[in-house]
Design a protein around this motif. Structure first.
Motif, PDB file in Angstrom:
ATOM      1  N   LYS A  56     -97.572  -6.828  -7.496  1.00  0.00           N
ATOM      2  CA  LYS A  56     -96.544  -5.800  -7.665  1.00  0.00           C
ATOM      3  C   LYS A  56     -95.654  -5.622  -6.437  1.00  0.00           C
ATOM      4  O   LYS A  56     -94.452  -5.403  -6.554  1.00  0.00           O
ATOM      5  CB  LYS A  56     -97.197  -4.458  -8.018  1.00  0.00           C
ATOM      6  N   TYR A  57     -96.219  -5.708  -5.234  1.00  0.00           N
ATOM      7  CA  TYR A  57     -95.487  -5.304  -4.028  1.00  0.00           C
ATOM      8  C   TYR A  57     -95.136  -6.396  -3.029  1.00  0.00           C
ATOM      9  O   TYR A  57     -94.394  -6.138  -2.083  1.00  0.00           O
ATOM     10  CB  TYR A  57     -96.287  -4.225  -3.285  1.00  0.00           C
ATOM     11  N   ILE A  58     -95.640  -7.615  -3.184  1.00  0.00           N
ATOM     12  CA  ILE A  58     -95.456  -8.620  -2.137  1.00  0.00           C
ATOM     13  C   ILE A  58     -93.996  -8.984  -1.919  1.00  0.00           C
ATOM     14  O   ILE A  58     -93.551  -9.132  -0.776  1.00  0.00           O
ATOM     15  CB  ILE A  58     -96.333  -9.877  -2.373  1.00  0.00           C
ATOM     16  N   ASP A  59     -93.218  -9.121  -2.984  1.00  0.00           N
ATOM     17  CA  ASP A  59     -91.797  -9.455  -2.815  1.00  0.00           C
ATOM     18  C   ASP A  59     -91.066  -8.358  -2.051  1.00  0.00           C
ATOM     19  O   ASP A  59     -90.261  -8.634  -1.163  1.00  0.00           O
ATOM     20  CB  ASP A  59     -91.117  -9.684  -4.170  1.00  0.00           C
ATOM     21  N   GLN A  60     -91.350  -7.115  -2.394  1.00  0.00           N
ATOM     22  CA  GLN A  60     -90.732  -5.973  -1.708  1.00  0.00           C
ATOM     23  C   GLN A  60     -91.122  -5.974  -0.222  1.00  0.00           C
ATOM     24  O   GLN A  60     -90.282  -5.740   0.641  1.00  0.00           O
ATOM     25  CB  GLN A  60     -91.166  -4.678  -2.387  1.00  0.00           C
ATOM     26  N   ALA A  61     -92.377  -6.242   0.075  1.00  0.00           N
ATOM     27  CA  ALA A  61     -92.839  -6.259   1.464  1.00  0.00           C
ATOM     28  C   ALA A  61     -92.140  -7.369   2.251  1.00  0.00           C
ATOM     29  O   ALA A  61     -91.645  -7.140   3.359  1.00  0.00           O
ATOM     30  CB  ALA A  61     -94.356  -6.440   1.517  1.00  0.00           C
ATOM     31  N   ILE A  62     -92.076  -8.564   1.689  1.00  0.00           N
ATOM     32  CA  ILE A  62     -91.426  -9.688   2.376  1.00  0.00           C
ATOM     33  C   ILE A  62     -89.955  -9.385   2.629  1.00  0.00           C
ATOM     34  O   ILE A  62     -89.439  -9.604   3.721  1.00  0.00           O
ATOM     35  CB  ILE A  62     -91.597 -10.993   1.567  1.00  0.00           C
ATOM     36  N   ASP A  63     -89.277  -8.850   1.611  1.00  0.00           N
ATOM     37  CA  ASP A  63     -87.845  -8.556   1.764  1.00  0.00           C
ATOM     38  C   ASP A  63     -87.608  -7.418   2.757  1.00  0.00           C
ATOM     39  O   ASP A  63     -86.694  -7.492   3.583  1.00  0.00           O
ATOM     40  CB  ASP A  63     -87.220  -8.225   0.406  1.00  0.00           C
ATOM     41  N   ASN A  64     -88.414  -6.370   2.712  1.00  0.00           N
ATOM     42  CA  ASN A  64     -88.233  -5.247   3.638  1.00  0.00           C
ATOM     43  C   ASN A  64     -88.522  -5.627   5.080  1.00  0.00           C
ATOM     44  O   ASN A  64     -87.932  -5.078   5.998  1.00  0.00           O
ATOM     45  CB  ASN A  64     -89.089  -4.050   3.229  1.00  0.00           C
ATOM     46  N   LEU A  65     -89.444  -6.554   5.287  1.00  0.00           N
ATOM     47  CA  LEU A  65     -89.749  -7.027   6.640  1.00  0.00           C
ATOM     48  C   LEU A  65     -88.749  -8.079   7.121  1.00  0.00           C
ATOM     49  O   LEU A  65     -88.734  -8.419   8.306  1.00  0.00           O
ATOM     50  CB  LEU A  65     -91.167  -7.605   6.696  1.00  0.00           C
ATOM     51  N   ILE A  67     -88.672 -11.282   6.294  1.00  0.00           N
ATOM     52  CA  ILE A  67     -89.371 -12.524   6.659  1.00  0.00           C
ATOM     53  C   ILE A  67     -89.391 -13.550   5.524  1.00  0.00           C
ATOM     54  O   ILE A  67     -90.170 -14.497   5.565  1.00  0.00           O
ATOM     55  CB  ILE A  67     -90.818 -12.228   7.129  1.00  0.00           C
ATOM     56  N   ARG A  68     -88.534 -13.382   4.522  1.00  0.00           N
ATOM     57  CA  ARG A  68     -88.506 -14.348   3.419  1.00  0.00           C
ATOM     58  C   ARG A  68     -88.010 -15.691   3.948  1.00  0.00           C
ATOM     59  O   ARG A  68     -87.001 -15.780   4.634  1.00  0.00           O
ATOM     60  CB  ARG A  68     -87.615 -13.874   2.285  1.00  0.00           C
ATOM     61  N   ILE A  69     -88.718 -16.743   3.622  1.00  0.00           N
ATOM     62  CA  ILE A  69     -88.346 -18.104   4.018  1.00  0.00           C
ATOM     63  C   ILE A  69     -87.414 -18.644   2.944  1.00  0.00           C
ATOM     64  O   ILE A  69     -87.784 -18.707   1.773  1.00  0.00           O
ATOM     65  CB  ILE A  69     -89.613 -18.987   4.171  1.00  0.00           C
ATOM     66  N   VAL A  70     -86.205 -19.012   3.335  1.00  0.00           N
ATOM     67  CA  VAL A  70     -85.200 -19.464   2.371  1.00  0.00           C
ATOM     68  C   VAL A  70     -84.945 -20.967   2.462  1.00  0.00           C
ATOM     69  O   VAL A  70     -84.277 -21.528   1.605  1.00  0.00           O
ATOM     70  CB  VAL A  70     -83.870 -18.681   2.525  1.00  0.00           C
ATOM     71  N   GLU A  71     -85.447 -21.598   3.504  1.00  0.00           N
ATOM     72  CA  GLU A  71     -85.384 -23.049   3.635  1.00  0.00           C
ATOM     73  C   GLU A  71     -86.764 -23.533   4.055  1.00  0.00           C
ATOM     74  O   GLU A  71     -87.518 -22.787   4.678  1.00  0.00           O
ATOM     75  CB  GLU A  71     -84.338 -23.444   4.680  1.00  0.00           C
ATOM     76  N   PRO A  72     -87.124 -24.761   3.730  1.00  0.00           N
ATOM     77  CA  PRO A  72     -88.467 -25.230   4.064  1.00  0.00           C
ATOM     78  C   PRO A  72     -88.728 -25.210   5.569  1.00  0.00           C
ATOM     79  O   PRO A  72     -87.837 -25.506   6.358  1.00  0.00           O
ATOM     80  CB  PRO A  72     -88.522 -26.656   3.520  1.00  0.00           C
TER      81      PRO A  72
END
Length: 139
Positions: A56-65, A67-72
């Motif tokens: 439920k919350y992992i995407d929100q946590a990654i985006d709020n921090l 730290i989402r990896i957008v390239e390999p």
């Protein structure tokens, strides 16, 4: 474990409805969250609660921090060292513990003590030991 985490951080934890979660007096009983234990860095009572929270919350946590990896993420071959171990001894009496760089095609025998001193996924420690031993590039 998180510094002040006592209770499972999954808001749906009480929905598990296990007998150890029952609290209250006759006529006013309820289920409450379980105590957190070793799951999810000590924030959850079970792996199931951790997985349910994460779904439920992992995407929100990654985006709020942020730290989402957008390239390999790439690890260059000169830094791709790891430790490895053969569970069965070799017939020729060779070392069962070694440093390995699969991208370079290199295996370096090391002692069991050297193997034990290295972290599980610590590439920097493996690279430092390989440099200390003086590996020769073969690929």
């Amino acid at each position: 474990m998180a510094e002040h985490t006592t209770w499972c951080q999954n808001p749906r934890c009480p929905e598990r409805k296990v007998s150890t979660q029952i609290r209250g007096t006759k006529g006013k009983k309820y289920y409450q969250s379980s105590k957190a234990s070793g799951y999810g860095n000590g924030n959850f009572c079970t792996l199931n609660c951790y997985n349910q929270w994460s779904d439920k919350y992992i995407d929100q946590a990654i985006d709020n921090l942020g730290i989402r990896i957008v390239e390999p993420v790439k690890l260059p071959m000169e830094n791709a060292w790891s430790k490895n171990y053969h569970w069965h001894s070799s017939d020729d009496g060779g070392s069962r513990h070694f440093l390995e760089n699969k991208l370079m095609g290199i295996k370096i025998p090391i002692t069991e003590q050297q193997y034990d001193s290295l972290g599980w996924h610590n590439n920097d420690e493996c690279l430092a030991l390989a440099n200390q031993i003086g590996y020769k590039q073969s690929a």
